[in-house]
Design an enzyme around this catalytic site. Structure first.
Site, short mmCIF file in Angstrom:
data_model
loop_
_atom_site.label_atom_id
_atom_site.label_comp_id
_atom_site.label_asym_id
_atom_site.label_seq_id
_atom_site.Cartn_x
_atom_site.Cartn_y
_atom_site.Cartn_z
N LYS A 1 -12.15 -2.19 6.68
CA LYS A 1 -11.36 -3.12 7.49
C LYS A 1 -11.89 -3.18 8.93
CE LYS A 1 -8.69 -3.53 3.89
NZ LYS A 1 -7.71 -2.54 3.50
N TRP B 1 0.83 -1.21 0.00
CA TRP B 1 0.00 0.00 0.00
C TRP B 1 0.86 1.25 0.00
CZ3 TRP B 1 -4.24 -1.40 -1.87
CH2 TRP B 1 -4.86 -2.59 -1.49
N ASP C 1 -1.89 6.59 6.45
CA ASP C 1 -2.91 5.66 5.98
C ASP C 1 -3.19 4.70 7.14
OD1 ASP C 1 -4.36 3.57 4.89
OD2 ASP C 1 -2.95 3.14 3.25
C1 LIG Z 1 -7.08 -2.08 2.10
C2 LIG Z 1 -6.05 -1.04 2.20
C3 LIG Z 1 -5.94 -0.01 1.25
C4 LIG Z 1 -6.80 0.06 0.02
O1 LIG Z 1 -8.05 0.49 0.35
P1 LIG Z 1 -9.19 0.69 -0.78
O2 LIG Z 1 -10.29 1.29 0.03
O3 LIG Z 1 -9.49 -0.67 -1.33
O4 LIG Z 1 -8.67 1.60 -1.81
C5 LIG Z 1 -4.98 0.97 1.46
N1 LIG Z 1 -4.18 0.94 2.54
C6 LIG Z 1 -4.24 -0.04 3.45
C7 LIG Z 1 -3.32 -0.02 4.63
C8 LIG Z 1 -5.18 -1.06 3.32
O5 LIG Z 1 -5.26 -2.03 4.23
#
Ligand SMILES: *Cc1c(COP(=O)(O)O)cnc(C)c1O
Length: 356
Positions: free
Chosen positions: A190, A99, A166
């Site tokens: 998540k 990511w 993030d």
């Molecule tokens: C799942 C995830 C993403 C991607 O998220 P989307 O909503 O599918 O774009 C980005 N960063 C992390 C840490 C993730 O776990």
């Protein structure tokens, strides 16, 4: 048979969230209409959006001077939105996994990117340390929890430049000192809501400092000024997010979640370290509380598929490791009960008895 949901995302939600959302799909707030078919401008839905925003702030103890917004596009759109809004000349990034790499790729479209540390040399099995954050960077970007590799930055770090994080897969898993961050974002699927809604916590004073024009929908200011109602928001996921926030509050808030998350992770990591068949994949000090990765020990490698079948037949769902790591990954988000972790441990022990 009871199913234990270890999926990494979309992933387990509180039963409270699922039940209340199901009810609102049939009859939302006594309106006789579904939450899927009511105007986002109705007073009932406007109340949902403002409650979700307020509760989000309350649970994370977000100080004054920050805005919380709910938008579409996923964390992946934030990878571009962050540099679009904040990168003038140079940004610093920590490369801790897939990511992070995607975030770095997007930032390069907008300016210079300095990768100040990377753990790619060892398949992202640790968090880089001892790096220097350049004082002339517009911001420093980290991924606090690396969902795929199972490492986590569990301390709020000090940064000499605005810190951007993030937190897709560890938001609400532990208390945060939000004042150390300039921007926090994540996909909600998540640990908060079904897929479709993305959250961002934005320090208001960091905006408006880049020279380029920003498309309306990609400008944080648009969504802040219109309180996430500039265009049609993802109404159903926002409704579900509100239910999870209420559940969090009713269950002792984030402080209680952290305690439970530490208990759950300890039970599973202890078993991984004890069991002859398995071993962890990351540096112990960097182990994630949310995504617990493990593989078979060398001498038992050929049993991997068999263990997967065995565990699945016992109700363990979604424990396959990401294709880039292999092995197993058990995601232990807030809504996962301790009993599910114990059930997985029991299965690991039973398999060991049969095989080792
Ligand atoms: C799942 C995830 C993403 C991607 O998220 P989307 O909503 O599918 O774009 C980005 N960063 C992390 C840490 C993730 O776990």
């Amino acid at each position: 048979m009871k199913k234990h949901n270890f999926y990494a995302g979309p992933s387990i939600l509180p039963q409270f969230t699922i039940d209340n959302t199901a009810k609102a799909v049939r009859d939302f707030a006594g309106t006789g209409l579904s939450v899927m078919e009511i105007s986002h401008r109705s007073k009932e839905f406007v109340a949902v959006m403002s409650q979700a925003t307020e509760l989000f702030k309350e649970l994370l103890h977000i100080p004054a001077g920050y805005s919380v917004i709910f938008v579409g596009g996923g964390a992946s759109t934030q990878f571009a939105m962050v540099p679009f809004n904040l990168l003038n000349k140079k940004a610093a990034y920590l490369n801790t996994g897939a990511w992070s790499k995607k975030a770095i790729k997007e930032a390069k479209l907008f300016g210079e990117v300095e990768v100040v540390g990377s753990s790619e040399d060892k398949l992202f099995s640790y968090i880089p340390k001892g790096y220097t954050i350049p004082a002339d960077a517009d911001y420093f970007h980290i991924t606090t929890n690396n969902t795929i590799y199972g490492t986590e930055i569990r301390k709020d770090i000090d940064s000499p430049v605005p810190l951007v994080a993030d937190m897709s897969s560890d938001i609400f898993s532990r208390p945060l000192d939000v004042s150390k961050y300039a921007l926090i974002y994540g996909g909600a699927q998540k640990n908060l809501a079904p897929a479709g809604v993305t959250f961002a916590i934005v320090k208001d004073e960091i905006l408006g400092k880049v020279d380029r024009p920003i498309p309306t929908m990609l400008n944080y200011k648009t969504h802040i000024e219109k309180e996430s109602m500039f265009n049609t928001p993802p109404c159903l996921p926002v409704y579900a997010a509100l239910q999870t926030l209420i559940w969090l509050k009713d269950n002792g808030g984030i402080e209680a979640m952290e305690k439970k998350n530490i208990e759950k992770a300890t039970i599973l990591y202890d078993e991984i370290d004890r069991n002859k068949l398995f071993k962890g994949t990351v540096e112990i000090e960097d182990r994630s509380l949310m995504n617990i990765c493990f593989i078979m020990n060398e001498e038992y490698k050929e049993l991997e598929a068999e263990f997967y079948e065995f565990a699945t037949s016992r109700g363990m769902i979604g424990i396959k490791g990401h294709r880039s790591v292999g092995g197993f990954r058990a995601s232990t988000y807030n809504a996962l009960p301790k009993e599910s972790v114990q059930a997985l441990v029991d299965v690991m022990q039973e398999f060991e008895k049969n095989k080792a």
